[in-house]
Enzyme design. Sequence first.
Site, PDB file in Angstrom:
ATOM      1  CD1 TRP A 152      -1.127  -5.974  -3.754  1.00 48.91           C
ATOM      2  CD2 TRP A 152      -0.772  -6.756  -1.629  1.00 48.91           C
ATOM      3  NE1 TRP A 152      -0.618  -7.258  -4.030  1.00 48.91           N
ATOM      4  CE2 TRP A 152      -0.582  -7.805  -2.671  1.00 48.91           C
ATOM      5  CE3 TRP A 152      -0.515  -6.996  -0.478  1.00 48.91           C
ATOM      6  CZ2 TRP A 152      -0.321  -9.082  -2.194  1.00 48.91           C
ATOM      7  CZ3 TRP A 152      -0.198  -8.292   0.115  1.00 48.91           C
ATOM      8  CH2 TRP A 152       0.091  -9.302  -0.834  1.00 48.91           C
TER       9      TRP A 152
ATOM     10  CD  GLU B 106       6.410 -11.455 -11.544  1.00 47.69           C
ATOM     11  OE1 GLU B 106       6.579 -10.660 -10.617  1.00 47.69           O
ATOM     12  OE2 GLU B 106       7.208 -11.013 -12.545  1.00 47.69           O
TER      13      GLU B 106
ATOM     14  CE  LYS C  58       9.788 -10.774 -14.171  1.00 46.14           C
ATOM     15  NZ  LYS C  58      10.802 -10.424 -13.658  1.00 46.14           N
TER      16      LYS C  58
ATOM     17  CD  GLU D  25      13.322 -12.881 -14.165  1.00 44.03           C
ATOM     18  OE1 GLU D  25      13.093 -13.079 -13.068  1.00 44.03           O
ATOM     19  OE2 GLU D  25      13.359 -11.443 -14.845  1.00 44.03           O
TER      20      GLU D  25
ATOM     21  CB  CYS E 169      -0.814   0.074   1.181  1.00 46.69           C
ATOM     22  SG  CYS E 169      -2.011  -1.309   1.396  1.00 46.69           S
TER      23      CYS E 169
ATOM     24  CE  LYS F  59       9.173  -2.247  -9.929  1.00 38.69           C
ATOM     25  NZ  LYS F  59       9.352  -3.585 -10.701  1.00 38.69           N
TER      26      LYS F  59
ATOM     27  CG  HIS G 202      14.811 -37.102 -10.521  1.00 36.55           C
ATOM     28  ND1 HIS G 202      15.331 -38.368 -10.288  1.00 36.55           N
ATOM     29  CD2 HIS G 202      16.196 -36.296 -10.816  1.00 36.55           C
ATOM     30  CE1 HIS G 202      16.649 -38.533 -10.687  1.00 36.55           C
ATOM     31  NE2 HIS G 202      17.230 -37.343 -10.975  1.00 36.55           N
TER      32      HIS G 202
ATOM     33  CG  ASN H  72       2.825   0.370   3.935  1.00 37.95           C
ATOM     34  OD1 ASN H  72       3.982   0.840   3.789  1.00 37.95           O
ATOM     35  ND2 ASN H  72       2.502  -0.804   3.141  1.00 37.95           N
ATOM     36  N   GLY H  73       0.757  -1.935   5.666  1.00 38.59           N
ATOM     37  CA  GLY H  73       1.169  -2.846   6.761  1.00 38.59           C
ATOM     38  C   GLY H  73       0.362  -3.598   7.106  1.00 38.59           C
TER      39      GLY H  73
ATOM     40  NE  ARG I 264       5.461   2.302  -1.654  1.00 37.61           N
ATOM     41  CZ  ARG I 264       5.846   1.785  -0.434  1.00 37.61           C
ATOM     42  NH1 ARG I 264       5.136   1.086   0.482  1.00 37.61           N
ATOM     43  NH2 ARG I 264       7.365   1.803   0.004  1.00 37.61           N
TER      44      ARG I 264
HETATM   45  C1  G6P Z   1       7.851  -8.172  -5.968  1.00 43.76           C
HETATM   46  C2  G6P Z   1       7.965  -7.810  -7.568  1.00 43.76           C
HETATM   47  C3  G6P Z   1       9.249  -8.530  -8.287  1.00 43.76           C
HETATM   48  C4  G6P Z   1      10.309  -8.250  -7.381  1.00 43.76           C
HETATM   49  C5  G6P Z   1      10.236  -8.574  -5.751  1.00 43.76           C
HETATM   50  C6  G6P Z   1      11.554  -8.311  -5.018  1.00 43.76           C
HETATM   51  O1  G6P Z   1       7.090  -9.453  -5.813  1.00 43.76           O
HETATM   52  O2  G6P Z   1       6.478  -7.963  -8.326  1.00 43.76           O
HETATM   53  O3  G6P Z   1       9.450  -8.065  -9.253  1.00 43.76           O
HETATM   54  O4  G6P Z   1      11.390  -9.204  -7.667  1.00 43.76           O
HETATM   55  O5  G6P Z   1       9.146  -8.074  -5.309  1.00 43.76           O
HETATM   56  O6  G6P Z   1      11.384  -6.716  -4.992  1.00 43.76           O
HETATM   57  P1  G6P Z   1      12.658  -5.902  -4.449  1.00 43.76           P
HETATM   58  O7  G6P Z   1      12.331  -4.567  -4.647  1.00 43.76           O
HETATM   59  O8  G6P Z   1      13.042  -6.502  -3.296  1.00 43.76           O
HETATM   60  O9  G6P Z   1      13.740  -6.149  -5.717  1.00 43.76           O
END
Ligand code: G6P
Length: 607
Positions: A74, A486, A483, A479, A2, A602, A502, A98-99, A27
């Site tokens: 969020w 997401e 991606k 990764e 948030c 994010k 396995h 926020n929290g 956020r």
């Molecule tokens: C969220 C984002 C990711 C990111 C992760 C860690 O899940 O969606 O894209 O890699 O947080 O965030 P940071 O700011 O610690 O790299």
Amino acid sequence: MCGIVGVVGSREAAPLLFDALRRLEYRGYDSAGIATLLNGHIERRRAEGKLDRLGEVLERRPLPGVTGIGHTRWATHGAPTEGNAHPHGTDRVSVVHNGIIENHAELRAELEECGQVFSTETDTETVAQLVDLNLKLGMAPREAAHACLKRLNGAYALAMIFAGQPELMIGARHGAPLAVGFGEDEMFLGSDSLALAPLTRRIAYLRDGDWAVVSRSGAEMFDAAGEPVPCEIRQSALPGGAIGKDGYRHYMEKELHEHPLVIGQTLQRMIDPATRRVVLPELPFDLRTVPRITVTACGSAFYAGMIGRWWLESEARIPVDADVASELRYREPPLAQGGLGLLISQSGETADTLAALRSLRAGGQHVLSVLNVAESTMARESDLVLDTVAGPEICVASTKAFTAQLSVLACLAIATGRARGTLTEAREEELVQALLDLPGRAAELFALQPAIRDAAAVVAEARDVLYLGRGAHFPVALEGALKLKEITYIHAEAYAAGEMKHGPIALIDRTVPVVASAPSGRLFDKTASNLQEARARGGRLLLFTDPAGAARMERVAEQLIVLPEAHAFTAPILHSIAVQMLAYEVALLKGTDVDQPRNLAKSVTVE
Ligand code: G6P
């Protein structure tokens, strides 16, 4: 999670708050809301969904007033509805948060017993109701807020305004960041200095556990016991202008195209152009004697850390442990005294990574962080920060920050190898040259778009996708799969190529594409055998490789995406960009909300 913002001033508050929320939308975007004081009364407007919805509401029903608070949510407790949207409160107080208030259930029961009537399912409303009760009991606003803070467990950044108090706003932080902005005859609160950047550059960060009484002319800060604490104002360097898409369809597309620049800028900070050697800033610890490195991070940043581990172990022969931050801090691994905690984070605010940082420090570790936001909590709590020069990353899914992290980690591995005597001068030269070649090679990747689009057409049809990689390319597979999940909502799993037999091999048929990242080289034959095994079971193989690898797998792979030839050391960086490009192309075909995928945020500031 948030984003919160507040203003006590002399101009109309709602447009300022709305603009700041736009900069905080990374956020969370489940709902948004603003409250202001209008002739001493609290008025609010809220809307479910993205900030634009709130914009429409404000257009229909403007919200005058010069003092106000705003929130972008969020959801943690309570569905993402308008009813649960912040600000929360009564006709006496309005709160944004926020929290997570961890003892909310107990507080709610107690407050209901005292006759307070709740109207939402949120944990935040307990804060508003508790302050409201304190006010009803005759406490002044600052007393009511302080008494409330003493009862809260969990994490919070809070901003509150009070009916009949147009010159007052109270902010508090515990475990979630909060910045106080100093303007001319106006004052601000915000989750970060980026939100406040167009309003003021003069920022003070509240320390954990502190709270602030903000008026139009300044702020007083207090610790948890209510004792005054000094307020240290710094000059923020963040840009105040709007960050546009520069003609790209999405921020993600723009950020993918920034890879070559960002890698170049980051390397420039770490490689001396005259000597062509990696130069680290002065270290508060000795790389020669550090017994062990513990790498930790979340999400993509953790995968960068896994590749970093590979490099540090192979080039510097130093033992490295890597674990996601949310696990590491509860695993309580035995830590060698004087070891190094290596934290990686784009935002520098991720709650789990921050908590891991603190537990590593408590365990006697030096703390080195690789961060993209220099004005973040982790930056302030680290012994040393190595900056990724990626610039603001707006798309929720990380792309350019990830490769910038890899660029820093590669340089760190080289510097560590040199310090520990495991790298010959010739090897160092070779690796530095490979790094310097990267921006050019990364730029060449955009020529692969047609091949990636063909592969995307296969992936977009699938319900499940398997990603495979070996060695430093296993995190590349992770990764790629992350991606894809997401931004396209297609289920994807990444496996170390050798592990496929396995278990996951049971999933393979014509409907489950197998995406592999495998350049030619030492591990190629092993991975190629795994891919043959997948092919033999009808798997549709999409292979990211280089010209030599392509020549070997021509008949096996349904789609070949042939990356430019690269040194084995830097190939994971190029392959990461390519798998990110694949996810983007699939998202275009699926028509998803690329920059703000559902349910994500994010900067994840809750544990
Ligand atoms: C969220 C984002 C990711 C990111 C992760 C860690 O899940 O969606 O894209 O890699 O947080 O965030 P940071 O700011 O610690 O790299």
